[in-house]
Design a protein around this motif. Structure first.
Motif, PDB file in Angstrom:
ATOM      1  N   ALA A 182      47.569  -7.112  -5.941  1.00  0.00           N
ATOM      2  CA  ALA A 182      48.076  -5.758  -5.778  1.00  0.00           C
ATOM      3  C   ALA A 182      47.655  -5.231  -4.411  1.00  0.00           C
ATOM      4  O   ALA A 182      46.686  -5.717  -3.827  1.00  0.00           O
ATOM      5  N   PRO A 183      48.363  -4.240  -3.877  1.00  0.00           N
ATOM      6  CA  PRO A 183      48.009  -3.700  -2.566  1.00  0.00           C
ATOM      7  C   PRO A 183      46.555  -3.249  -2.506  1.00  0.00           C
ATOM      8  O   PRO A 183      46.086  -2.508  -3.372  1.00  0.00           O
ATOM      9  N   GLY A 184      45.845  -3.705  -1.489  1.00  0.00           N
ATOM     10  CA  GLY A 184      44.462  -3.327  -1.310  1.00  0.00           C
ATOM     11  C   GLY A 184      43.487  -3.990  -2.262  1.00  0.00           C
ATOM     12  O   GLY A 184      42.300  -3.654  -2.243  1.00  0.00           O
ATOM     13  N   LYS A 185      43.974  -4.911  -3.067  1.00  0.00           N
ATOM     14  CA  LYS A 185      43.132  -5.579  -4.048  1.00  0.00           C
ATOM     15  C   LYS A 185      42.935  -7.047  -3.706  1.00  0.00           C
ATOM     16  O   LYS A 185      43.655  -7.621  -2.885  1.00  0.00           O
ATOM     17  N   GLU A 186      41.958  -7.647  -4.357  1.00  0.00           N
ATOM     18  CA  GLU A 186      41.726  -9.073  -4.216  1.00  0.00           C
ATOM     19  C   GLU A 186      42.811  -9.854  -4.939  1.00  0.00           C
ATOM     20  O   GLU A 186      43.472  -9.338  -5.844  1.00  0.00           O
ATOM     21  N   ARG A 187      42.983 -11.080  -4.517  1.00  0.00           N
ATOM     22  CA  ARG A 187      43.893 -11.968  -5.211  1.00  0.00           C
ATOM     23  C   ARG A 187      43.236 -12.430  -6.502  1.00  0.00           C
ATOM     24  O   ARG A 187      42.190 -13.080  -6.482  1.00  0.00           O
ATOM     25  N   ASP A 188      43.825 -12.091  -7.620  1.00  0.00           N
ATOM     26  CA  ASP A 188      43.223 -12.337  -8.920  1.00  0.00           C
ATOM     27  C   ASP A 188      43.890 -13.484  -9.659  1.00  0.00           C
ATOM     28  O   ASP A 188      45.104 -13.653  -9.621  1.00  0.00           O
ATOM     29  N   TYR A 189      43.072 -14.206 -10.342  1.00  0.00           N
ATOM     30  CA  TYR A 189      43.526 -15.290 -11.204  1.00  0.00           C
ATOM     31  C   TYR A 189      44.310 -14.736 -12.384  1.00  0.00           C
ATOM     32  O   TYR A 189      43.944 -13.715 -12.966  1.00  0.00           O
ATOM     33  N   VAL A 190      45.374 -15.421 -12.749  1.00  0.00           N
ATOM     34  CA  VAL A 190      46.183 -15.036 -13.891  1.00  0.00           C
ATOM     35  C   VAL A 190      46.200 -16.131 -14.952  1.00  0.00           C
ATOM     36  O   VAL A 190      45.878 -15.889 -16.113  1.00  0.00           O
ATOM     37  N   ALA A 191      46.585 -17.335 -14.550  1.00  0.00           N
ATOM     38  CA  ALA A 191      46.712 -18.427 -15.507  1.00  0.00           C
ATOM     39  C   ALA A 191      46.666 -19.769 -14.791  1.00  0.00           C
ATOM     40  O   ALA A 191      46.892 -19.856 -13.590  1.00  0.00           O
ATOM     41  N   ARG A 192      46.401 -20.810 -15.554  1.00  0.00           N
ATOM     42  CA  ARG A 192      46.320 -22.156 -15.004  1.00  0.00           C
ATOM     43  C   ARG A 192      46.799 -23.148 -16.047  1.00  0.00           C
ATOM     44  O   ARG A 192      46.583 -22.960 -17.245  1.00  0.00           O
ATOM     45  N   ILE A 193      47.415 -24.212 -15.577  1.00  0.00           N
ATOM     46  CA  ILE A 193      47.842 -25.286 -16.455  1.00  0.00           C
ATOM     47  C   ILE A 193      47.429 -26.609 -15.833  1.00  0.00           C
ATOM     48  O   ILE A 193      47.523 -26.798 -14.623  1.00  0.00           O
ATOM     49  N   SER A 194      46.949 -27.517 -16.665  1.00  0.00           N
ATOM     50  CA  SER A 194      46.457 -28.791 -16.182  1.00  0.00           C
ATOM     51  C   SER A 194      47.594 -29.685 -15.711  1.00  0.00           C
ATOM     52  O   SER A 194      48.770 -29.401 -15.921  1.00  0.00           O
ATOM     53  N   ARG A 195      47.221 -30.796 -15.066  1.00  0.00           N
ATOM     54  CA  ARG A 195      48.212 -31.749 -14.578  1.00  0.00           C
ATOM     55  C   ARG A 195      49.150 -32.213 -15.680  1.00  0.00           C
ATOM     56  O   ARG A 195      50.370 -32.296 -15.478  1.00  0.00           O
ATOM     57  N   SER A 196      48.568 -32.508 -16.802  1.00  0.00           N
ATOM     58  CA  SER A 196      49.341 -33.021 -17.919  1.00  0.00           C
ATOM     59  C   SER A 196      50.121 -31.939 -18.649  1.00  0.00           C
ATOM     60  O   SER A 196      51.066 -32.241 -19.379  1.00  0.00           O
ATOM     61  N   GLY A 197      49.700 -30.708 -18.467  1.00  0.00           N
ATOM     62  CA  GLY A 197      50.321 -29.611 -19.184  1.00  0.00           C
ATOM     63  C   GLY A 197      49.734 -29.366 -20.556  1.00  0.00           C
ATOM     64  O   GLY A 197      50.189 -28.470 -21.269  1.00  0.00           O
ATOM     65  N   THR A 198      48.717 -30.141 -20.910  1.00  0.00           N
ATOM     66  CA  THR A 198      48.154 -30.030 -22.242  1.00  0.00           C
ATOM     67  C   THR A 198      47.132 -28.910 -22.366  1.00  0.00           C
ATOM     68  O   THR A 198      46.832 -28.472 -23.480  1.00  0.00           O
ATOM     69  N   ASN A 199      46.601 -28.461 -21.239  1.00  0.00           N
ATOM     70  CA  ASN A 199      45.586 -27.416 -21.261  1.00  0.00           C
ATOM     71  C   ASN A 199      46.041 -26.217 -20.450  1.00  0.00           C
ATOM     72  O   ASN A 199      46.494 -26.358 -19.313  1.00  0.00           O
ATOM     73  N   THR A 200      45.904 -25.059 -21.039  1.00  0.00           N
ATOM     74  CA  THR A 200      46.246 -23.824 -20.356  1.00  0.00           C
ATOM     75  C   THR A 200      45.085 -22.854 -20.428  1.00  0.00           C
ATOM     76  O   THR A 200      44.299 -22.870 -21.378  1.00  0.00           O
ATOM     77  N   TYR A 201      44.999 -21.998 -19.429  1.00  0.00           N
ATOM     78  CA  TYR A 201      43.904 -21.049 -19.324  1.00  0.00           C
ATOM     79  C   TYR A 201      44.458 -19.726 -18.828  1.00  0.00           C
ATOM     80  O   TYR A 201      45.401 -19.689 -18.032  1.00  0.00           O
ATOM     81  N   ALA A 232      43.501 -15.460 -17.730  1.00  0.00           N
ATOM     82  CA  ALA A 232      42.599 -14.347 -17.527  1.00  0.00           C
ATOM     83  C   ALA A 232      42.610 -13.470 -18.768  1.00  0.00           C
ATOM     84  O   ALA A 232      43.627 -13.357 -19.457  1.00  0.00           O
ATOM     85  N   ASP A 233      41.482 -12.860 -19.052  1.00  0.00           N
ATOM     86  CA  ASP A 233      41.391 -12.018 -20.233  1.00  0.00           C
ATOM     87  C   ASP A 233      42.419 -10.891 -20.223  1.00  0.00           C
ATOM     88  O   ASP A 233      42.913 -10.480 -21.273  1.00  0.00           O
ATOM     89  N   SER A 234      42.750 -10.418 -19.051  1.00  0.00           N
ATOM     90  CA  SER A 234      43.665  -9.296 -18.928  1.00  0.00           C
ATOM     91  C   SER A 234      45.094  -9.627 -19.350  1.00  0.00           C
ATOM     92  O   SER A 234      45.875  -8.718 -19.633  1.00  0.00           O
ATOM     93  N   VAL A 235      45.429 -10.909 -19.384  1.00  0.00           N
ATOM     94  CA  VAL A 235      46.794 -11.302 -19.728  1.00  0.00           C
ATOM     95  C   VAL A 235      46.865 -12.159 -20.977  1.00  0.00           C
ATOM     96  O   VAL A 235      47.968 -12.458 -21.459  1.00  0.00           O
ATOM     97  N   LYS A 236      45.737 -12.547 -21.506  1.00  0.00           N
ATOM     98  CA  LYS A 236      45.704 -13.419 -22.669  1.00  0.00           C
ATOM     99  C   LYS A 236      46.440 -12.778 -23.840  1.00  0.00           C
ATOM    100  O   LYS A 236      46.229 -11.610 -24.161  1.00  0.00           O
ATOM    101  N   GLY A 237      47.298 -13.553 -24.447  1.00  0.00           N
ATOM    102  CA  GLY A 237      48.096 -13.056 -25.555  1.00  0.00           C
ATOM    103  C   GLY A 237      49.404 -12.435 -25.133  1.00  0.00           C
ATOM    104  O   GLY A 237      50.275 -12.204 -25.980  1.00  0.00           O
ATOM    105  N   ARG A 238      49.562 -12.170 -23.852  1.00  0.00           N
ATOM    106  CA  ARG A 238      50.792 -11.574 -23.335  1.00  0.00           C
ATOM    107  C   ARG A 238      51.562 -12.525 -22.422  1.00  0.00           C
ATOM    108  O   ARG A 238      52.786 -12.509 -22.407  1.00  0.00           O
ATOM    109  N   PHE A 239      50.828 -13.325 -21.658  1.00  0.00           N
ATOM    110  CA  PHE A 239      51.441 -14.243 -20.710  1.00  0.00           C
ATOM    111  C   PHE A 239      51.313 -15.675 -21.210  1.00  0.00           C
ATOM    112  O   PHE A 239      50.331 -16.029 -21.876  1.00  0.00           O
ATOM    113  N   THR A 240      52.277 -16.495 -20.848  1.00  0.00           N
ATOM    114  CA  THR A 240      52.248 -17.907 -21.190  1.00  0.00           C
ATOM    115  C   THR A 240      52.638 -18.739 -19.975  1.00  0.00           C
ATOM    116  O   THR A 240      53.696 -18.521 -19.390  1.00  0.00           O
ATOM    117  N   ILE A 241      51.780 -19.670 -19.612  1.00  0.00           N
ATOM    118  CA  ILE A 241      52.091 -20.588 -18.519  1.00  0.00           C
ATOM    119  C   ILE A 241      52.585 -21.895 -19.111  1.00  0.00           C
ATOM    120  O   ILE A 241      52.090 -22.355 -20.144  1.00  0.00           O
TER     121      ILE A 241
END
Length: 126
Positions: free
Chosen positions: A40-59, A61-70
């Motif tokens: 966001a403007p004036g803010k740090e670049r924040d982590y949102v989500a991550r997916i492993s090489r295989s796609g089997t593991n997803t992670y 941020a608490d702020s988006v958990k349950g709302r976002f899907t990678i």
């Protein structure tokens, strides 16, 4: 190297949904863990989500958990971020990034990623 191009951003009302896409080219897609970050403007670049090489593991941020899907589609060399129940505080430029080290330990940090897309704007109105 791998080139990344995000798309799918836009303006949406609170409670709405958007699906971001990140198309990869010029590299071996399966060799990279993929992440989504936002800034966001004036803010740090924040982590949102991550997916492993295989796609089997997803992670998430608490702020988006349950709302976002990678997710990732290996056939299309594309990673997605499905965003539901959007809130005004989700407003930011969203970036996808590629990490050849595939380290979930440091995957929340922007410096762990080698390649970045140009970003796509997501604006959530109240």
């Amino acid at each position: 190297q791998v080139q990344l191009v995000e798309s799918g951003g836009g303006l949406v009302q609170a409670g709405g949904s958007l699906r971001l896409s990140c198309a990869a080219s010029g590299g071996t897609f399966s060799a990279y863990a993929m992440g989504w970050f936002r800034q966001a403007p004036g803010k740090e670049r924040d982590y949102v989500a991550r997916i492993s090489r295989s796609g089997t593991n997803t992670y998430y941020a608490d702020s988006v958990k349950g709302r976002f899907t990678i997710s990732r589609d290996k056939r299309k060399n594309t990673v997605y971020l499905q965003m539901n129940s959007l809130k005004p505080e989700d407003t930011a430029v969203y970036y996808c990034a590629a990490d050849s080290q595939n380290s979930w330990v440091v995957g929340r940090n922007h410096w762990a990623y080698e390649f970045w897309g140009q970003g796509t704007q997501v604006t959530v109105s109240p």
